[in-house]
Write a protein that holds these residues in place. Structure first.
Motif, PDB file in Angstrom:
ATOM      1  N   ASN A  37      51.138 109.989   6.653  1.00 49.89           N
ATOM      2  CA  ASN A  37      50.268 110.947   5.952  1.00 49.89           C
ATOM      3  C   ASN A  37      51.059 111.834   4.995  1.00 49.89           C
ATOM      4  O   ASN A  37      50.644 112.065   3.854  1.00 49.89           O
ATOM      5  N   SER A  41      51.545 111.874   0.241  1.00 44.16           N
ATOM      6  CA  SER A  41      51.450 113.024  -0.661  1.00 44.16           C
ATOM      7  C   SER A  41      52.819 113.544  -1.084  1.00 44.16           C
ATOM      8  O   SER A  41      52.934 114.265  -2.079  1.00 44.16           O
ATOM      9  N   GLY A 192      44.217 114.518   3.718  1.00 42.99           N
ATOM     10  CA  GLY A 192      44.828 114.583   2.399  1.00 42.99           C
ATOM     11  C   GLY A 192      44.621 115.934   1.740  1.00 42.99           C
ATOM     12  O   GLY A 192      45.546 116.494   1.129  1.00 42.99           O
ATOM     13  N   ASP A 196      47.660 118.407   0.695  1.00 44.10           N
ATOM     14  CA  ASP A 196      47.857 118.684  -0.727  1.00 44.10           C
ATOM     15  C   ASP A 196      47.524 120.128  -1.096  1.00 44.10           C
ATOM     16  O   ASP A 196      48.193 120.739  -1.947  1.00 44.10           O
TER      17      ASP A 196
END
Length: 204
Positions: A37, A41, A192, A196
């Motif tokens: 994960n 990013s 996400g 982010d």
């Protein structure tokens, strides 16, 4: 030939039967999910956070990255398995669940191992649809189609695993697949967004 292809794309049923409820392998899997994960990013930002930095900032960023890997991996895995397990308890079973704790752990492991097949393809697609500034061209219709296909693929892997560890009636398979696919997409966007929008800003 059909069975051979299905076993390669979705894992053989014997593979899922070998999954146990040992915690040490679950912990390793959770760390891997967190790393995946974060990597999705973070990979383009590694030079920014880890190159040409003072020692104290390097220590902070490395320590924080390790914490994020564990916390995100745990959140992703738990938020996938727990709600679905609670729902599955109300499904018609041909055989009663004897070991609830062990069943939850196995469900988590099915989710974890599903990444082993789809993540390399996902990274490859991100590399293809990335421009020179390392920004993914998510507005591409082709990229969106591939993302949906990968979601279907992962949901199919998980559904197959679920039908190995559970004894659901076959008529429920379509419903299980739809639930898994929907939950995967929601989790993917939620995790996400968390990384982010919030966690990445805490790096120095």
């Amino acid at each position: 030939m059909k069975k051979f292809l299905i076993d390669r794309l979705l894992f053989p049923k014997t593979f899922f039967k070998k999954l146990n409820d040992k915690l040490h392998t679950l912990y390793i899997g959770i760390a891997l999910i967190g790393l995946i994960n974060l990597g999705l990013s973070f990979i383009s930002k590694i030079p920014v956070y880890f190159f040409d930095k003072p020692p104290e900032i390097m220590v902070y960023n490395i320590s924080f990255a390790l914490c994020v890997i564990i916390l995100v991996g745990l959140a992703d895995t738990a938020f996938f398995a727990m709600p679905l397990f609670d729902i599955f308890k109300y499904f018609a079973l041909r055989k009663r669940i004897a070991n609830i704790k062990g069943q939850i752990i196995k469900l988590m492991k099915i989710y974890i191992v599903s990444h082993f097949l789809v993540v390399p393809v996902s990274f490859f697609l991100q590399w293809i649809f990335t421009d020179g500034t390392m920004i993914i061209r998510t507005q591409s219709g082709v990229f969106l189609v591939f993302t949906i296909i990968i979601g279907f693929w992962q949901a199919a892997i998980i559904t197959r695993g679920i039908y190995v560890i559970y004894t659901f009636h076959e008529k429920l398979k379509s419903l299980v697949f739809f639930m898994v696919f929907t939950w995967i997409i929601l989790l993917e966007y939620s995790i996400g967004y968390l990384i982010d929008t919030w966690l990445m800003r805490l790096f120095m």
